[in-house]
Design a protein around this motif. Structure first.
Motif, PDB file in Angstrom:
ATOM      1  N   GLU A 220      53.898  21.688 -29.472  1.00 45.44           N
ATOM      2  CA  GLU A 220      52.793  22.778 -29.381  1.00 45.44           C
ATOM      3  C   GLU A 220      52.714  22.413 -28.029  1.00 45.44           C
ATOM      4  OE1 GLU A 220      51.707  23.869 -33.158  1.00 45.44           O
ATOM      5  OE2 GLU A 220      51.738  21.763 -33.346  1.00 45.44           O
ATOM      6  N   GLY A 221      51.660  23.133 -27.139  1.00 46.86           N
ATOM      7  CA  GLY A 221      50.949  22.748 -25.980  1.00 46.86           C
ATOM      8  C   GLY A 221      48.962  22.194 -26.620  1.00 46.86           C
ATOM      9  N   ILE A 222      48.586  22.128 -25.879  1.00 45.45           N
ATOM     10  CA  ILE A 222      47.760  20.966 -26.069  1.00 45.45           C
ATOM     11  C   ILE A 222      46.280  22.093 -26.713  1.00 45.45           C
ATOM     12  CG2 ILE A 222      45.994  21.943 -23.509  1.00 45.45           C
ATOM     13  CD1 ILE A 222      46.285  18.206 -25.578  1.00 45.45           C
ATOM     14  N   THR A 223      46.504  23.610 -26.612  1.00 45.35           N
ATOM     15  CA  THR A 223      45.930  24.511 -27.039  1.00 45.35           C
ATOM     16  C   THR A 223      45.604  24.744 -28.806  1.00 45.35           C
ATOM     17  OG1 THR A 223      47.054  25.841 -26.284  1.00 45.35           O
ATOM     18  CG2 THR A 223      44.876  25.930 -25.153  1.00 45.35           C
ATOM     19  N   ARG A 224      47.057  23.909 -28.892  1.00 44.13           N
ATOM     20  CA  ARG A 224      47.742  23.909 -30.772  1.00 44.13           C
ATOM     21  C   ARG A 224      46.641  23.009 -30.951  1.00 44.13           C
ATOM     22  NH1 ARG A 224      49.832  28.711 -32.707  1.00 44.13           N
ATOM     23  NH2 ARG A 224      50.455  27.203 -34.435  1.00 44.13           N
ATOM     24  N   LEU A 225      47.674  21.970 -30.335  1.00 42.88           N
ATOM     25  CA  LEU A 225      47.438  20.179 -30.732  1.00 42.88           C
ATOM     26  C   LEU A 225      45.905  19.822 -30.682  1.00 42.88           C
ATOM     27  CD1 LEU A 225      50.486  18.500 -28.690  1.00 42.88           C
ATOM     28  CD2 LEU A 225      50.184  19.182 -31.507  1.00 42.88           C
ATOM     29  N   ARG A 226      44.831  20.107 -29.747  1.00 40.64           N
ATOM     30  CA  ARG A 226      43.748  20.386 -30.119  1.00 40.64           C
ATOM     31  C   ARG A 226      42.938  19.836 -30.897  1.00 40.64           C
ATOM     32  NH1 ARG A 226      39.822  23.561 -30.043  1.00 40.64           N
ATOM     33  NH2 ARG A 226      38.537  22.600 -30.255  1.00 40.64           N
ATOM     34  N   GLY A 227      41.814  19.687 -31.295  1.00 37.56           N
ATOM     35  CA  GLY A 227      40.945  19.326 -32.409  1.00 37.56           C
ATOM     36  C   GLY A 227      40.673  19.134 -33.672  1.00 37.56           C
ATOM     37  N   ARG A 228      41.961  18.496 -34.214  1.00 31.45           N
ATOM     38  CA  ARG A 228      42.701  17.695 -35.287  1.00 31.45           C
ATOM     39  C   ARG A 228      43.068  16.533 -34.882  1.00 31.45           C
ATOM     40  NH1 ARG A 228      48.065  19.972 -36.242  1.00 31.45           N
ATOM     41  NH2 ARG A 228      48.744  21.389 -34.401  1.00 31.45           N
ATOM     42  N   TRP A 229      42.848  15.535 -35.612  1.00 35.17           N
ATOM     43  CA  TRP A 229      43.732  14.407 -35.521  1.00 35.17           C
ATOM     44  C   TRP A 229      45.050  14.764 -36.221  1.00 35.17           C
ATOM     45  CZ3 TRP A 229      41.523  10.424 -34.113  1.00 35.17           C
ATOM     46  CH2 TRP A 229      39.496  10.519 -33.979  1.00 35.17           C
ATOM     47  N   HIS A 230      45.244  13.228 -35.552  1.00 36.56           N
ATOM     48  CA  HIS A 230      46.768  12.770 -35.448  1.00 36.56           C
ATOM     49  C   HIS A 230      47.264  12.324 -35.980  1.00 36.56           C
ATOM     50  CE1 HIS A 230      48.011  17.951 -34.270  1.00 36.56           C
ATOM     51  NE2 HIS A 230      47.102  16.859 -33.236  1.00 36.56           N
ATOM     52  N   GLN A 231      48.854  11.641 -36.010  1.00 33.29           N
ATOM     53  CA  GLN A 231      48.375   9.899 -35.934  1.00 33.29           C
ATOM     54  C   GLN A 231      49.657   9.906 -34.576  1.00 33.29           C
ATOM     55  OE1 GLN A 231      50.219   8.962 -40.409  1.00 33.29           O
ATOM     56  NE2 GLN A 231      47.940   8.277 -40.487  1.00 33.29           N
ATOM     57  N   VAL A 232      50.046   8.702 -34.228  1.00 36.30           N
ATOM     58  CA  VAL A 232      50.421   8.115 -33.321  1.00 36.30           C
ATOM     59  C   VAL A 232      51.870   6.903 -34.327  1.00 36.30           C
ATOM     60  CG1 VAL A 232      50.814   7.222 -31.204  1.00 36.30           C
ATOM     61  CG2 VAL A 232      49.422   8.923 -31.044  1.00 36.30           C
ATOM     62  N   THR A 233      52.774   6.575 -33.805  1.00 36.11           N
ATOM     63  CA  THR A 233      53.021   5.686 -34.719  1.00 36.11           C
ATOM     64  C   THR A 233      53.969   4.700 -33.458  1.00 36.11           C
ATOM     65  OG1 THR A 233      53.975   6.609 -36.728  1.00 36.11           O
ATOM     66  CG2 THR A 233      55.029   4.800 -35.986  1.00 36.11           C
ATOM     67  N   THR A 234      53.566   3.800 -33.155  1.00 33.08           N
ATOM     68  CA  THR A 234      54.209   2.792 -32.121  1.00 33.08           C
ATOM     69  C   THR A 234      56.032   1.931 -32.822  1.00 33.08           C
ATOM     70  OG1 THR A 234      52.952   0.316 -33.232  1.00 33.08           O
ATOM     71  CG2 THR A 234      51.606   1.323 -31.814  1.00 33.08           C
ATOM     72  N   ASN A 235      56.018   0.955 -31.958  1.00 29.64           N
ATOM     73  CA  ASN A 235      56.918   0.965 -32.607  1.00 29.64           C
ATOM     74  C   ASN A 235      56.988  -0.238 -33.729  1.00 29.64           C
ATOM     75  OD1 ASN A 235      58.459   1.840 -30.341  1.00 29.64           O
ATOM     76  ND2 ASN A 235      58.250   1.015 -28.911  1.00 29.64           N
ATOM     77  N   GLU A 236      56.242  -0.955 -33.859  1.00 32.71           N
ATOM     78  CA  GLU A 236      56.017  -1.388 -34.731  1.00 32.71           C
ATOM     79  C   GLU A 236      55.798  -0.798 -36.203  1.00 32.71           C
ATOM     80  OE1 GLU A 236      52.508  -4.367 -33.574  1.00 32.71           O
ATOM     81  OE2 GLU A 236      54.163  -5.821 -32.045  1.00 32.71           O
ATOM     82  N   GLU A 237      55.951   0.470 -36.120  1.00 30.46           N
ATOM     83  CA  GLU A 237      55.386   1.263 -37.140  1.00 30.46           C
ATOM     84  C   GLU A 237      54.120   1.220 -37.664  1.00 30.46           C
ATOM     85  OE1 GLU A 237      57.523   2.783 -38.337  1.00 30.46           O
ATOM     86  OE2 GLU A 237      58.939   2.601 -37.219  1.00 30.46           O
ATOM     87  N   GLN A 238      52.997   0.541 -36.816  1.00 34.67           N
ATOM     88  CA  GLN A 238      52.020   0.994 -36.978  1.00 34.67           C
ATOM     89  C   GLN A 238      50.991   2.425 -36.736  1.00 34.67           C
ATOM     90  OE1 GLN A 238      48.990  -0.921 -35.045  1.00 34.67           O
ATOM     91  NE2 GLN A 238      47.626  -1.011 -35.826  1.00 34.67           N
ATOM     92  N   ALA A 239      50.879   3.496 -37.470  1.00 35.64           N
ATOM     93  CA  ALA A 239      50.481   4.407 -37.496  1.00 35.64           C
ATOM     94  C   ALA A 239      48.288   4.419 -37.270  1.00 35.64           C
ATOM     95  CB  ALA A 239      50.158   5.316 -39.309  1.00 35.64           C
ATOM     96  N   LEU A 240      48.186   5.079 -36.038  1.00 31.92           N
ATOM     97  CA  LEU A 240      46.851   5.229 -35.765  1.00 31.92           C
ATOM     98  C   LEU A 240      46.435   6.364 -36.038  1.00 31.92           C
ATOM     99  CD1 LEU A 240      47.607   2.604 -32.944  1.00 31.92           C
ATOM    100  CD2 LEU A 240      46.659   2.231 -34.695  1.00 31.92           C
ATOM    101  N   PRO A 241      45.297   6.542 -36.217  1.00 36.50           N
ATOM    102  CA  PRO A 241      45.085   8.651 -36.652  1.00 36.50           C
ATOM    103  C   PRO A 241      44.235   7.992 -34.296  1.00 36.50           C
ATOM    104  CG  PRO A 241      43.178   6.696 -37.608  1.00 36.50           C
ATOM    105  CD  PRO A 241      44.052   6.250 -36.780  1.00 36.50           C
TER     106      PRO A 241
END
Length: 276
Positions: A220-241
Protein backbone atom coordinates in the motif's frame (compact mmCIF):
# COMPACT_ATOMS: atom_id res chain seq x y z
CA UNK A 1 40.13 43.69 -71.05
CA UNK A 2 43.59 43.33 -72.56
CA UNK A 3 46.17 40.83 -71.36
CA UNK A 4 48.48 43.58 -70.19
CA UNK A 5 45.75 45.17 -68.07
CA UNK A 6 44.82 41.81 -66.48
CA UNK A 7 48.46 41.16 -65.64
CA UNK A 8 48.78 44.61 -64.05
CA UNK A 9 45.66 44.08 -61.88
CA UNK A 10 46.90 40.68 -60.82
CA UNK A 11 50.23 42.17 -59.81
CA UNK A 12 48.47 44.91 -57.81
CA UNK A 13 46.36 42.28 -55.99
CA UNK A 14 49.47 40.31 -55.07
CA UNK A 15 51.23 43.45 -53.81
CA UNK A 16 48.16 44.33 -51.72
CA UNK A 17 48.14 40.82 -50.22
CA UNK A 18 51.84 41.08 -49.37
CA UNK A 19 51.32 44.50 -47.78
CA UNK A 20 48.48 43.08 -45.63
CA UNK A 21 50.73 40.25 -44.44
CA UNK A 22 53.45 42.78 -43.53
CA UNK A 23 50.87 44.76 -41.56
CA UNK A 24 50.05 41.54 -39.63
CA UNK A 25 53.73 41.06 -38.77
CA UNK A 26 54.62 38.29 -41.25
CA UNK A 27 58.34 38.47 -41.90
CA UNK A 28 59.24 35.12 -43.48
CA UNK A 29 57.84 32.49 -45.81
CA UNK A 30 56.96 29.05 -44.51
CA UNK A 31 58.03 27.22 -47.68
CA UNK A 32 60.52 27.98 -50.42
CA UNK A 33 58.18 26.64 -53.10
CA UNK A 34 54.41 27.08 -53.47
CA UNK A 35 52.22 24.07 -52.70
CA UNK A 36 48.86 22.90 -53.98
CA UNK A 37 46.78 23.26 -50.80
CA UNK A 38 43.92 21.33 -52.35
CA UNK A 39 46.06 18.22 -52.69
CA UNK A 40 45.43 15.39 -50.20
CA UNK A 41 47.62 15.65 -47.16
CA UNK A 42 49.75 12.63 -46.28
CA UNK A 43 48.55 10.41 -43.46
CA UNK A 44 49.68 11.57 -40.05
CA UNK A 45 51.72 9.00 -38.13
CA UNK A 46 49.95 7.65 -35.07
CA UNK A 47 51.03 9.51 -31.96
CA UNK A 48 52.82 7.40 -29.36
CA UNK A 49 50.90 6.61 -26.21
CA UNK A 50 51.31 9.28 -23.54
CA UNK A 51 53.42 8.23 -20.61
CA UNK A 52 53.00 9.40 -17.06
CA UNK A 53 55.55 12.05 -16.05
CA UNK A 54 58.47 10.95 -13.90
CA UNK A 55 58.18 11.92 -10.24
CA UNK A 56 60.38 14.74 -9.02
CA UNK A 57 63.72 13.66 -7.57
CA UNK A 58 63.37 12.54 -3.99
CA UNK A 59 59.56 12.18 -4.19
CA UNK A 60 57.51 9.01 -4.05
CA UNK A 61 55.08 8.15 -6.82
CA UNK A 62 51.39 8.50 -5.94
CA UNK A 63 50.01 5.16 -4.74
CA UNK A 64 47.51 3.45 -6.94
CA UNK A 65 44.01 3.46 -5.48
CA UNK A 66 42.74 -0.04 -4.98
CA UNK A 67 39.41 -0.66 -6.63
CA UNK A 68 37.03 -2.46 -4.27
CA UNK A 69 35.54 -5.67 -5.54
CA UNK A 70 31.78 -5.85 -5.19
CA UNK A 71 30.34 -9.08 -3.93
CA UNK A 72 28.29 -11.05 -6.43
CA UNK A 73 24.58 -10.34 -6.05
CA UNK A 74 23.99 -13.93 -4.97
CA UNK A 75 26.33 -13.50 -1.99
CA UNK A 76 25.66 -9.86 -1.07
CA UNK A 77 22.40 -10.55 0.76
CA UNK A 78 23.93 -13.39 2.76
CA UNK A 79 26.91 -11.23 3.67
CA UNK A 80 24.65 -8.36 4.77
CA UNK A 81 22.70 -10.69 7.07
CA UNK A 82 25.90 -12.08 8.58
CA UNK A 83 27.44 -8.65 9.19
CA UNK A 84 24.24 -7.28 10.71
CA UNK A 85 23.73 -10.29 12.98
CA UNK A 86 27.32 -10.12 14.18
CA UNK A 87 27.08 -6.51 15.37
CA UNK A 88 26.53 -6.35 19.13
CA UNK A 89 26.45 -2.55 19.50
CA UNK A 90 25.59 0.52 17.45
CA UNK A 91 29.27 1.38 16.83
CA UNK A 92 29.86 -2.22 15.73
CA UNK A 93 26.90 -2.01 13.37
CA UNK A 94 28.21 1.18 11.84
CA UNK A 95 31.57 -0.48 11.27
CA UNK A 96 29.90 -3.53 9.73
CA UNK A 97 28.00 -1.31 7.31
CA UNK A 98 31.22 0.50 6.39
CA UNK A 99 32.89 -2.83 5.61
CA UNK A 100 30.02 -4.10 3.48
CA UNK A 101 31.04 -4.31 -0.19
CA UNK A 102 27.78 -5.60 -1.63
CA UNK A 103 26.34 -2.38 -3.09
CA UNK A 104 27.65 0.02 -5.77
CA UNK A 105 25.96 2.86 -3.86
CA UNK A 106 28.97 2.90 -1.57
CA UNK A 107 31.24 3.82 -4.49
CA UNK A 108 29.14 6.79 -5.62
CA UNK A 109 28.44 8.23 -2.16
CA UNK A 110 30.73 10.59 -0.27
CA UNK A 111 29.92 9.32 3.23
CA UNK A 112 28.14 6.58 5.08
CA UNK A 113 25.16 8.19 6.82
CA UNK A 114 24.44 6.21 9.96
CA UNK A 115 22.23 8.03 12.47
CA UNK A 116 21.72 11.14 14.57
CA UNK A 117 19.98 12.10 17.77
CA UNK A 118 19.69 10.19 21.04
CA UNK A 119 19.67 6.40 20.64
CA UNK A 120 18.41 5.88 24.20
CA UNK A 121 15.41 8.19 23.77
CA UNK A 122 12.93 5.37 23.04
CA UNK A 123 11.63 7.11 19.87
CA UNK A 124 13.16 6.21 16.50
CA UNK A 125 12.44 7.83 13.11
CA UNK A 126 13.33 5.96 9.91
CA UNK A 127 13.44 7.61 6.48
CA UNK A 128 14.42 6.22 3.10
CA UNK A 129 17.92 7.41 2.05
CA UNK A 130 20.35 10.30 2.45
CA UNK A 131 20.15 13.32 0.16
CA UNK A 132 22.97 15.54 -1.09
CA UNK A 133 23.39 17.50 2.16
CA UNK A 134 23.28 14.34 4.24
CA UNK A 135 25.82 12.64 2.00
CA UNK A 136 28.15 15.62 2.27
CA UNK A 137 27.90 15.95 6.07
CA UNK A 138 27.47 12.27 6.98
CA UNK A 139 24.33 12.89 9.08
CA UNK A 140 20.68 12.11 8.31
CA UNK A 141 18.01 14.76 7.79
CA UNK A 142 20.18 17.86 7.85
CA UNK A 143 19.01 19.36 4.55
CA UNK A 144 15.90 21.40 3.87
CA UNK A 145 13.51 18.51 4.54
CA UNK A 146 15.33 17.65 7.76
CA UNK A 147 15.07 21.23 8.94
CA UNK A 148 11.33 21.14 8.26
CA UNK A 149 11.06 17.90 10.22
CA UNK A 150 12.89 19.44 13.19
CA UNK A 151 10.47 22.40 13.20
CA UNK A 152 7.46 20.12 12.96
CA UNK A 153 8.64 17.99 15.87
CA UNK A 154 9.51 21.05 17.93
CA UNK A 155 5.87 22.11 17.59
CA UNK A 156 4.88 19.02 19.62
CA UNK A 157 7.73 19.40 22.09
CA UNK A 158 10.31 17.03 20.58
CA UNK A 159 13.99 17.87 20.08
CA UNK A 160 16.65 15.93 18.17
CA UNK A 161 19.17 16.72 20.91
CA UNK A 162 16.98 15.17 23.59
CA UNK A 163 13.93 13.23 22.47
CA UNK A 164 14.49 11.07 19.39
CA UNK A 165 16.87 9.08 17.22
CA UNK A 166 16.81 9.18 13.41
CA UNK A 167 18.22 7.11 10.54
CA UNK A 168 17.35 5.77 7.06
CA UNK A 169 16.74 2.44 5.36
CA UNK A 170 19.78 3.05 3.12
CA UNK A 171 23.05 4.39 4.55
CA UNK A 172 24.30 5.65 1.18
CA UNK A 173 22.84 8.26 -1.14
CA UNK A 174 21.45 6.93 -4.44
CA UNK A 175 22.89 8.92 -7.37
CA UNK A 176 20.80 11.94 -8.21
CA UNK A 177 18.62 11.44 -5.12
CA UNK A 178 16.61 8.87 -7.02
CA UNK A 179 14.18 6.58 -5.19
CA UNK A 180 15.87 3.42 -3.87
CA UNK A 181 15.16 0.28 -5.86
CA UNK A 182 13.45 -2.77 -4.34
CA UNK A 183 16.74 -4.67 -4.61
CA UNK A 184 18.64 -1.96 -2.72
CA UNK A 185 16.01 -1.86 0.02
CA UNK A 186 16.07 -5.65 0.41
CA UNK A 187 19.87 -5.66 0.53
CA UNK A 188 20.06 -3.16 3.41
CA UNK A 189 16.99 -4.41 5.29
CA UNK A 190 19.04 -6.69 7.61
CA UNK A 191 21.04 -3.67 8.74
CA UNK A 192 18.03 -1.49 9.58
CA UNK A 193 16.31 -4.35 11.43
CA UNK A 194 19.47 -4.89 13.48
CA UNK A 195 19.66 -1.13 14.00
CA UNK A 196 16.19 -1.19 15.53
CA UNK A 197 17.12 -4.12 17.77
CA UNK A 198 20.24 -2.40 19.06
CA UNK A 199 18.62 1.01 19.59
CA UNK A 200 15.65 -0.64 21.38
CA UNK A 201 13.05 2.08 20.78
CA UNK A 202 9.60 1.86 22.29
CA UNK A 203 8.01 3.63 19.30
CA UNK A 204 8.88 3.87 15.62
CA UNK A 205 7.91 6.56 13.11
CA UNK A 206 8.25 5.58 9.44
CA UNK A 207 8.86 8.62 7.24
CA UNK A 208 7.54 8.14 3.72
CA UNK A 209 6.43 5.30 1.53
CA UNK A 210 9.80 3.60 1.06
CA UNK A 211 10.35 3.17 4.80
CA UNK A 212 6.74 2.28 5.57
CA UNK A 213 6.33 -0.32 2.82
CA UNK A 214 9.72 -1.92 3.53
CA UNK A 215 9.30 -2.32 7.28
CA UNK A 216 5.58 -3.09 7.25
CA UNK A 217 5.95 -5.54 4.34
CA UNK A 218 3.11 -3.75 2.60
CA UNK A 219 2.33 -2.82 -0.99
CA UNK A 220 0.00 0.00 0.00
CA UNK A 221 1.06 3.58 -0.60
CA UNK A 222 1.89 6.00 2.17
CA UNK A 223 -1.41 7.88 1.83
CA UNK A 224 -3.21 4.68 2.84
CA UNK A 225 -0.69 3.61 5.47
CA UNK A 226 -0.35 6.95 7.25
CA UNK A 227 -2.49 8.12 10.14
CA UNK A 228 -2.65 4.83 12.03
CA UNK A 229 -0.47 2.62 14.17
CA UNK A 230 1.02 -0.57 12.80
CA UNK A 231 3.55 -3.08 14.09
CA UNK A 232 7.10 -3.71 12.92
CA UNK A 233 8.53 -7.12 13.76
CA UNK A 234 12.31 -7.45 14.10
CA UNK A 235 14.41 -10.57 13.56
CA UNK A 236 14.21 -11.14 17.31
CA UNK A 237 10.42 -11.38 16.92
CA UNK A 238 9.98 -8.15 18.83
CA UNK A 239 6.83 -6.27 17.75
CA UNK A 240 7.04 -2.50 18.01
CA UNK A 241 4.28 0.10 17.52
CA UNK A 242 5.03 2.04 14.31
CA UNK A 243 3.34 5.16 12.97
CA UNK A 244 3.59 5.75 9.23
CA UNK A 245 3.57 9.37 8.11
CA UNK A 246 4.46 11.57 5.17
CA UNK A 247 8.09 12.29 4.38
CA UNK A 248 9.04 15.97 4.94
CA UNK A 249 10.42 16.15 1.39
CA UNK A 250 6.90 15.33 0.16
CA UNK A 251 5.50 18.09 2.35
CA UNK A 252 7.88 20.59 0.73
CA UNK A 253 6.50 19.60 -2.67
CA UNK A 254 2.90 19.36 -1.47
CA UNK A 255 2.25 21.96 1.25
CA UNK A 256 -1.46 21.12 1.34
CA UNK A 257 -0.56 17.75 2.90
CA UNK A 258 0.84 19.40 6.02
CA UNK A 259 -2.55 19.11 7.72
CA UNK A 260 -2.40 15.31 7.50
CA UNK A 261 1.18 15.34 8.80
CA UNK A 262 0.13 17.55 11.71
CA UNK A 263 -2.62 15.09 12.64
CA UNK A 264 -0.01 12.30 12.60
CA UNK A 265 2.21 14.27 14.95
CA UNK A 266 -0.70 14.77 17.35
CA UNK A 267 -1.23 10.99 17.30
CA UNK A 268 2.44 10.52 18.14
CA UNK A 269 2.29 13.04 20.98
CA UNK A 270 -0.76 11.31 22.46
CA UNK A 271 1.02 7.95 22.26
CA UNK A 272 4.11 9.33 23.99
CA UNK A 273 1.93 10.82 26.72
CA UNK A 274 0.06 7.54 27.21
CA UNK A 275 -3.25 8.99 26.04
CA UNK A 276 -3.70 6.71 23.04
Amino acid sequence: MTGARMEAETQEALIAALRLQLDWGVDEALDAEPHDRAARLPERPEAPAARAPFPAPGSSPAPLRAQPQLLPASLAGTRAQALAAGADSLPALREAMAQFEGSPLKETAMNLVFADGVAESGLMFIGEAPGADEDRLGRPFVGVSGQLLDRMLASVGLSRERDFYITNILPFRPPGNRTPTDAEIALFLPFILRHIELARPRLLVLLGGVSAKALLRSREGITRLRGRWHQVTTNEEQALPALATLHPAYLLRTPTAKREAWNDLLMLRRKIDGKD
